[in-house]
Motif scaffolding. Sequence first.
Motif, PDB file in Angstrom:
ATOM      1  N   LEU A  55      -3.155   7.870  11.185  1.00 26.35           N
ATOM      2  CA  LEU A  55      -4.045   6.742  10.946  1.00 26.35           C
ATOM      3  C   LEU A  55      -5.317   7.229  10.266  1.00 26.35           C
ATOM      4  O   LEU A  55      -6.018   8.090  10.811  1.00 26.35           O
ATOM      5  CB  LEU A  55      -4.406   6.043  12.270  1.00 26.35           C
ATOM      6  CG  LEU A  55      -5.361   4.862  12.157  1.00 26.35           C
ATOM      7  CD1 LEU A  55      -4.727   3.712  11.371  1.00 26.35           C
ATOM      8  CD2 LEU A  55      -5.799   4.390  13.538  1.00 26.35           C
ATOM      9  N   ALA A  56      -5.612   6.694   9.112  1.00 25.53           N
ATOM     10  CA  ALA A  56      -6.853   6.998   8.403  1.00 25.53           C
ATOM     11  C   ALA A  56      -7.852   5.891   8.710  1.00 25.53           C
ATOM     12  O   ALA A  56      -7.548   4.705   8.545  1.00 25.53           O
ATOM     13  CB  ALA A  56      -6.602   7.078   6.896  1.00 25.53           C
ATOM     14  N   MET A  57      -9.036   6.273   9.177  1.00 27.31           N
ATOM     15  CA  MET A  57     -10.090   5.310   9.491  1.00 27.31           C
ATOM     16  C   MET A  57     -11.317   5.636   8.635  1.00 27.31           C
ATOM     17  O   MET A  57     -11.686   6.802   8.506  1.00 27.31           O
ATOM     18  CB  MET A  57     -10.472   5.391  10.973  1.00 27.31           C
ATOM     19  CG  MET A  57      -9.346   5.044  11.920  1.00 27.31           C
ATOM     20  SD  MET A  57      -9.854   5.058  13.666  1.00 27.31           S
ATOM     21  CE  MET A  57     -10.042   6.816  13.958  1.00 27.31           C
ATOM     22  N   SER A  58     -11.924   4.596   8.079  1.00 24.69           N
ATOM     23  CA  SER A  58     -13.110   4.812   7.262  1.00 24.69           C
ATOM     24  C   SER A  58     -14.018   3.592   7.332  1.00 24.69           C
ATOM     25  O   SER A  58     -13.594   2.505   7.730  1.00 24.69           O
ATOM     26  CB  SER A  58     -12.723   5.103   5.808  1.00 24.69           C
ATOM     27  OG  SER A  58     -11.970   4.029   5.263  1.00 24.69           O
ATOM     28  N   ILE A  59     -15.268   3.800   6.939  1.00 21.47           N
ATOM     29  CA  ILE A  59     -16.254   2.728   6.897  1.00 21.47           C
ATOM     30  C   ILE A  59     -17.214   3.021   5.751  1.00 21.47           C
ATOM     31  O   ILE A  59     -17.459   4.185   5.420  1.00 21.47           O
ATOM     32  CB  ILE A  59     -17.016   2.604   8.240  1.00 21.47           C
ATOM     33  CG1 ILE A  59     -17.869   1.330   8.281  1.00 21.47           C
ATOM     34  CG2 ILE A  59     -17.823   3.833   8.538  1.00 21.47           C
ATOM     35  CD1 ILE A  59     -18.424   1.009   9.675  1.00 21.47           C
ATOM     36  N   GLY A  83      -0.820   4.749   8.521  1.00 16.98           N
ATOM     37  CA  GLY A  83      -1.597   3.520   8.588  1.00 16.98           C
ATOM     38  C   GLY A  83      -3.036   3.766   8.192  1.00 16.98           C
ATOM     39  O   GLY A  83      -3.504   4.897   8.126  1.00 16.98           O
ATOM     40  N   PHE A  84      -3.759   2.671   7.941  1.00 20.22           N
ATOM     41  CA  PHE A  84      -5.175   2.805   7.634  1.00 20.22           C
ATOM     42  C   PHE A  84      -5.944   1.594   8.122  1.00 20.22           C
ATOM     43  O   PHE A  84      -5.409   0.506   8.271  1.00 20.22           O
ATOM     44  CB  PHE A  84      -5.415   3.003   6.127  1.00 20.22           C
ATOM     45  CG  PHE A  84      -5.362   1.728   5.319  1.00 20.22           C
ATOM     46  CD1 PHE A  84      -6.500   0.946   5.128  1.00 20.22           C
ATOM     47  CD2 PHE A  84      -4.182   1.300   4.749  1.00 20.22           C
ATOM     48  CE1 PHE A  84      -6.437  -0.230   4.390  1.00 20.22           C
ATOM     49  CE2 PHE A  84      -4.112   0.136   4.001  1.00 20.22           C
ATOM     50  CZ  PHE A  84      -5.252  -0.636   3.824  1.00 20.22           C
ATOM     51  N   ILE A  85      -7.216   1.828   8.354  1.00 20.80           N
ATOM     52  CA  ILE A  85      -8.185   0.751   8.511  1.00 20.80           C
ATOM     53  C   ILE A  85      -9.442   1.194   7.788  1.00 20.80           C
ATOM     54  O   ILE A  85      -9.863   2.351   7.897  1.00 20.80           O
ATOM     55  CB  ILE A  85      -8.483   0.402   9.989  1.00 20.80           C
ATOM     56  CG1 ILE A  85      -9.433  -0.796  10.049  1.00 20.80           C
ATOM     57  CG2 ILE A  85      -9.022   1.594  10.747  1.00 20.80           C
ATOM     58  CD1 ILE A  85      -9.460  -1.512  11.389  1.00 20.80           C
ATOM     59  N   TYR A 125       0.847  -1.187   0.000  1.00 21.82           N
ATOM     60  CA  TYR A 125       0.000   0.000   0.000  1.00 21.82           C
ATOM     61  C   TYR A 125       0.886   1.241   0.000  1.00 21.82           C
ATOM     62  O   TYR A 125       2.082   1.178   0.311  1.00 21.82           O
ATOM     63  CB  TYR A 125      -0.923   0.024   1.232  1.00 21.82           C
ATOM     64  CG  TYR A 125      -0.168  -0.115   2.530  1.00 21.82           C
ATOM     65  CD1 TYR A 125       0.375   0.990   3.166  1.00 21.82           C
ATOM     66  CD2 TYR A 125       0.035  -1.370   3.094  1.00 21.82           C
ATOM     67  CE1 TYR A 125       1.105   0.857   4.342  1.00 21.82           C
ATOM     68  CE2 TYR A 125       0.761  -1.511   4.280  1.00 21.82           C
ATOM     69  CZ  TYR A 125       1.293  -0.399   4.881  1.00 21.82           C
ATOM     70  OH  TYR A 125       2.010  -0.535   6.037  1.00 21.82           O
ATOM     71  N   LYS A 126       0.314   2.354  -0.352  1.00 22.22           N
ATOM     72  CA  LYS A 126       0.964   3.653  -0.211  1.00 22.22           C
ATOM     73  C   LYS A 126      -0.119   4.614   0.260  1.00 22.22           C
ATOM     74  O   LYS A 126      -1.166   4.735  -0.373  1.00 22.22           O
ATOM     75  CB  LYS A 126       1.562   4.133  -1.523  1.00 22.22           C
ATOM     76  CG  LYS A 126       2.340   5.426  -1.359  1.00 22.22           C
ATOM     77  CD  LYS A 126       3.129   5.777  -2.603  1.00 22.22           C
ATOM     78  CE  LYS A 126       3.942   7.030  -2.348  1.00 22.22           C
ATOM     79  NZ  LYS A 126       4.817   7.334  -3.482  1.00 22.22           N
ATOM     80  N   ILE A 127       0.139   5.260   1.381  1.00 19.87           N
ATOM     81  CA  ILE A 127      -0.846   6.134   1.997  1.00 19.87           C
ATOM     82  C   ILE A 127      -0.291   7.556   2.022  1.00 19.87           C
ATOM     83  O   ILE A 127       0.836   7.775   2.477  1.00 19.87           O
ATOM     84  CB  ILE A 127      -1.162   5.677   3.435  1.00 19.87           C
ATOM     85  CG1 ILE A 127      -1.613   4.206   3.437  1.00 19.87           C
ATOM     86  CG2 ILE A 127      -2.212   6.574   4.073  1.00 19.87           C
ATOM     87  CD1 ILE A 127      -1.588   3.576   4.812  1.00 19.87           C
TER      88      ILE A 127
END
Length: 131
Positions: free
Chosen positions: A101-105, A60-62, A50-52
């Motif tokens: 940290l990127a968080m999404s839903i 990081g991400f979730i 990944y590349k964020i």
Amino acid sequence: MPHIILEYSSNIEDKMALDSLIEKVHATAVETGIFPLGGLRVRAARRDHYKIADGHPDNGFIHVELKIGPGRDRETKIAALNQIFGTVEDHLKPLHENGPLAMSIELNEFDDELRINKNNMHKYVEERANA
């Protein structure tokens, strides 16, 4: 239904207590009262490539994908989405407060005509609950 998939960057795995997060998300989905236990599936998918944002290795991400069957009104779907995201957000609060940290839903609804499902789990869940 639903399927809940926790997709996350590998660089946060050691800091996120993944098994605990899966348990909490599962419990929250049940607590919404709108999903049958026998259809509930919570799983995680680690992403190694990944590349964020700017590509910094600390980023990081979730991303949580909630896949559900059709038939619920918009307000019900939004409430479930917010409740599950709140659980993820609370669990990952220390990570979010101490690093990028990127968080999404997101919620996606299956099209009944474009889905085949054969599940006998409901029967066994009910039998175990009554034993």
